[in-house]
Design an enzyme around this catalytic site. Structure first.
Site, PDB file in Angstrom:
ATOM      1  N   THR A  25       0.849  -1.180   0.000  1.00  0.00           N
ATOM      2  CA  THR A  25       0.000   0.000   0.000  1.00  0.00           C
ATOM      3  C   THR A  25       0.889   1.235   0.000  1.00  0.00           C
ATOM      4  O   THR A  25       1.717   1.430   0.880  1.00  0.00           O
ATOM      5  CB  THR A  25      -0.946   0.027   1.220  1.00  0.00           C
ATOM      6  OG1 THR A  25      -0.198   0.125   2.427  1.00  0.00           O
ATOM      7  CG2 THR A  25      -1.798  -1.223   1.265  1.00  0.00           C
ATOM      8  N   GLY A  26       0.747   2.045  -1.040  1.00  0.00           N
ATOM      9  CA  GLY A  26       1.428   3.328  -1.084  1.00  0.00           C
ATOM     10  C   GLY A  26       2.908   3.292  -1.371  1.00  0.00           C
ATOM     11  O   GLY A  26       3.618   4.223  -1.026  1.00  0.00           O
ATOM     12  N   ALA A  35      10.335  -8.913  -9.051  1.00  0.00           N
ATOM     13  CA  ALA A  35       8.996  -9.240  -8.552  1.00  0.00           C
ATOM     14  C   ALA A  35       7.923  -8.488  -9.330  1.00  0.00           C
ATOM     15  O   ALA A  35       8.167  -7.434  -9.919  1.00  0.00           O
ATOM     16  CB  ALA A  35       8.887  -8.898  -7.065  1.00  0.00           C
ATOM     17  N   LYS A  36       6.731  -9.052  -9.313  1.00  0.00           N
ATOM     18  CA  LYS A  36       5.558  -8.318  -9.786  1.00  0.00           C
ATOM     19  C   LYS A  36       4.966  -7.635  -8.567  1.00  0.00           C
ATOM     20  O   LYS A  36       4.541  -8.282  -7.617  1.00  0.00           O
ATOM     21  CB  LYS A  36       4.523  -9.257 -10.404  1.00  0.00           C
ATOM     22  CG  LYS A  36       3.288  -8.515 -10.931  1.00  0.00           C
ATOM     23  CD  LYS A  36       2.160  -9.456 -11.305  1.00  0.00           C
ATOM     24  CE  LYS A  36       2.407 -10.137 -12.622  1.00  0.00           C
ATOM     25  NZ  LYS A  36       1.195 -10.887 -13.067  1.00  0.00           N
ATOM     26  N   VAL A  37       4.970  -6.310  -8.574  1.00  0.00           N
ATOM     27  CA  VAL A  37       4.551  -5.530  -7.421  1.00  0.00           C
ATOM     28  C   VAL A  37       3.284  -4.756  -7.741  1.00  0.00           C
ATOM     29  O   VAL A  37       3.242  -3.989  -8.711  1.00  0.00           O
ATOM     30  CB  VAL A  37       5.653  -4.548  -6.977  1.00  0.00           C
ATOM     31  CG1 VAL A  37       5.180  -3.705  -5.795  1.00  0.00           C
ATOM     32  CG2 VAL A  37       6.932  -5.302  -6.608  1.00  0.00           C
ATOM     33  N   TYR A 187      -1.219  10.084  15.736  1.00  0.00           N
ATOM     34  CA  TYR A 187      -0.393   9.287  14.827  1.00  0.00           C
ATOM     35  C   TYR A 187       0.363   8.210  15.601  1.00  0.00           C
ATOM     36  O   TYR A 187       0.381   7.035  15.207  1.00  0.00           O
ATOM     37  CB  TYR A 187       0.591  10.183  14.079  1.00  0.00           C
ATOM     38  CG  TYR A 187       1.649   9.419  13.312  1.00  0.00           C
ATOM     39  CD1 TYR A 187       1.350   8.811  12.098  1.00  0.00           C
ATOM     40  CD2 TYR A 187       2.942   9.285  13.817  1.00  0.00           C
ATOM     41  CE1 TYR A 187       2.314   8.098  11.400  1.00  0.00           C
ATOM     42  CE2 TYR A 187       3.911   8.583  13.131  1.00  0.00           C
ATOM     43  CZ  TYR A 187       3.583   7.988  11.922  1.00  0.00           C
ATOM     44  OH  TYR A 187       4.543   7.274  11.252  1.00  0.00           O
ATOM     45  N   SER A 190      -1.833   5.418  16.598  1.00  0.00           N
ATOM     46  CA  SER A 190      -2.144   4.519  15.469  1.00  0.00           C
ATOM     47  C   SER A 190      -0.986   3.576  15.175  1.00  0.00           C
ATOM     48  O   SER A 190      -1.186   2.423  14.783  1.00  0.00           O
ATOM     49  CB  SER A 190      -2.509   5.333  14.217  1.00  0.00           C
ATOM     50  OG  SER A 190      -1.366   5.894  13.584  1.00  0.00           O
ATOM     51  N   LYS A 191       0.236   4.050  15.392  1.00  0.00           N
ATOM     52  CA  LYS A 191       1.405   3.198  15.166  1.00  0.00           C
ATOM     53  C   LYS A 191       1.543   2.140  16.264  1.00  0.00           C
ATOM     54  O   LYS A 191       2.008   1.022  16.005  1.00  0.00           O
ATOM     55  CB  LYS A 191       2.666   4.055  15.065  1.00  0.00           C
ATOM     56  CG  LYS A 191       2.681   5.002  13.868  1.00  0.00           C
ATOM     57  CD  LYS A 191       2.838   4.267  12.544  1.00  0.00           C
ATOM     58  CE  LYS A 191       1.599   4.118  11.719  1.00  0.00           C
ATOM     59  NZ  LYS A 191       1.814   3.431  10.444  1.00  0.00           N
ATOM     60  N   GLY A 220      12.638   4.202   9.829  1.00  0.00           N
ATOM     61  CA  GLY A 220      13.695   5.199   9.898  1.00  0.00           C
ATOM     62  C   GLY A 220      13.065   6.571   9.753  1.00  0.00           C
ATOM     63  O   GLY A 220      11.902   6.718   9.382  1.00  0.00           O
TER      64      GLY A 220
END
Length: 310
Positions: A25-26, A35-37, A187, A190-191, A220
């Site tokens: 996602t994103g 790879a097929k991404v 935030y 949520s993490k 990071g």
């Protein structure tokens, strides 16, 4: 070089990923290794810009592929629809990466009665995983498979204070108004949810004998803002150089979790862990390791999705 060692280099340290199918996602990493991404994102034009850039850098037939998959994480029904669309196109899924997130947003509620940051960063990703689970299981049952679910969290979870609970939607919708920065506090919360969800998912999978590996991680301190900063260059550039990674380097830890051979060789060691860059198993906070809290979140989300018929 920034704050973290980058001794792990995806260009030299990853195996050939040809034949692997990855859904992120994103984001758009990993295609360069064959790879097929599938890049699941809401904004088609931005996704196509990223795909065009990868093709300009040499991505092509036999050398990896990136495909846009429409996904709007603000609506869990759309997350389910995206997963179903993916399963119409593919017969395997080797790696699922929960990468997309909103950061410093004003407090806003979705039509389903859940605050937006929790819906985007947590619940819709859970819906995506739940819907894709049969395909993940099918792939994991194949000989020599190495199926992984990677949850991009943040060391921001260490800023969560007190004794949070996830017993009901009121707990998930807390505004944290008394915090110095309520948007950053939400935030971080949520993490924390990401980490406890990842550990609970690993426990559920292990309990049914699944070989799937679930890893949560801190990417990071990624520089995605310096070009937008109003600060003069002579101030912002030294800060970025010392403390922040280029976005590509910020993905190193995710790439390690998703595809490194070290994880494949020591699968049991990495199941349910939290990684700091790059590939360093690290203890999250005591709260993040609370199995009772993880079960609260799991049960609250399950109940919510059941009530909404999702």
């Amino acid at each position: 070089m920034g704050l973290f060692s980058k001794s792990f280099n995806p260009v030299t340290d990853l195996p050939d990923l040809s034949g692997k199918v990855i859904l992120i996602t994103g984001g758009n990493t990993l295609a360069r290794r064959g790879a097929k991404v599938y890049m699941a994102a809401r904004n088609q034009s931005k996704a196509e810009e990223a795909i065009a850039q990868l093709k300009a850098e040499g991505l092509g037939p036999g050398n990896g592929e990136v495909i846009w998959l429409e996904l709007d994480l603000k609506d869990p029904r759309n997350a389910k629809k995206a997963a179903e669309e993916f399963m119409k196109q593919e017969k395997r899924l080797d790696v699922l990466i929960h990468n997309a997130a909103v950061l410093l947003e004003n407090y806003a509620m979705t039509p389903d009665g859940v605050q937006e940051i929790v819906m985007v960063n947590v619940i819709s990703h859970i819906v995506l995983t739940r819907t894709l689970q049969p395909l993940l299981d099918q792939t994991a049952a194949e000989p020599n498979s190495d199926v992984r679910i990677v949850v991009v969290a943040s060391d921001g979870h260490r800023w969560v204070s007190g004794e949070p609970h996830f017993r009901n939607l009121d707990d998930l919708n807390v505004e944290l108004k008394s915090s110095l920065s309520p948007s950053f506090a939400r935030y971080c919360m949520s993490k924390l949810m990401n980490i406890v969800y990842a550990s609970e998912l690993q426990r559920h999978l292990t309990a049914v004998g699944s070989p799937i590996t679930v890893i949560a991680l801190h990417p990071g301190l990624v520089n995605t803002f310096s070009d937008k900063s109003s600060l003069p260059n002579f101030i912002i550039k030294p800060i970025v150089f010392l403390f922040f990674l280029h976005p590509d380097q910020g993905a190193y830890n995710s790439v390690f979790a998703a595809a490194s051979e070290e994880v494949a060789k020591q699968r049991e060691k990495y199941k349910g862990v939290y990684l700091m860059p790059v590939g360093k198993i690290t203890e999250p906070t005591k709260i993040a390791k609370d199995e009772g809290l993880a079960k609260e979140l799991w049960d609250t989300v399950e109940k919510f999705l059941e009530e909404k018929g999702i």
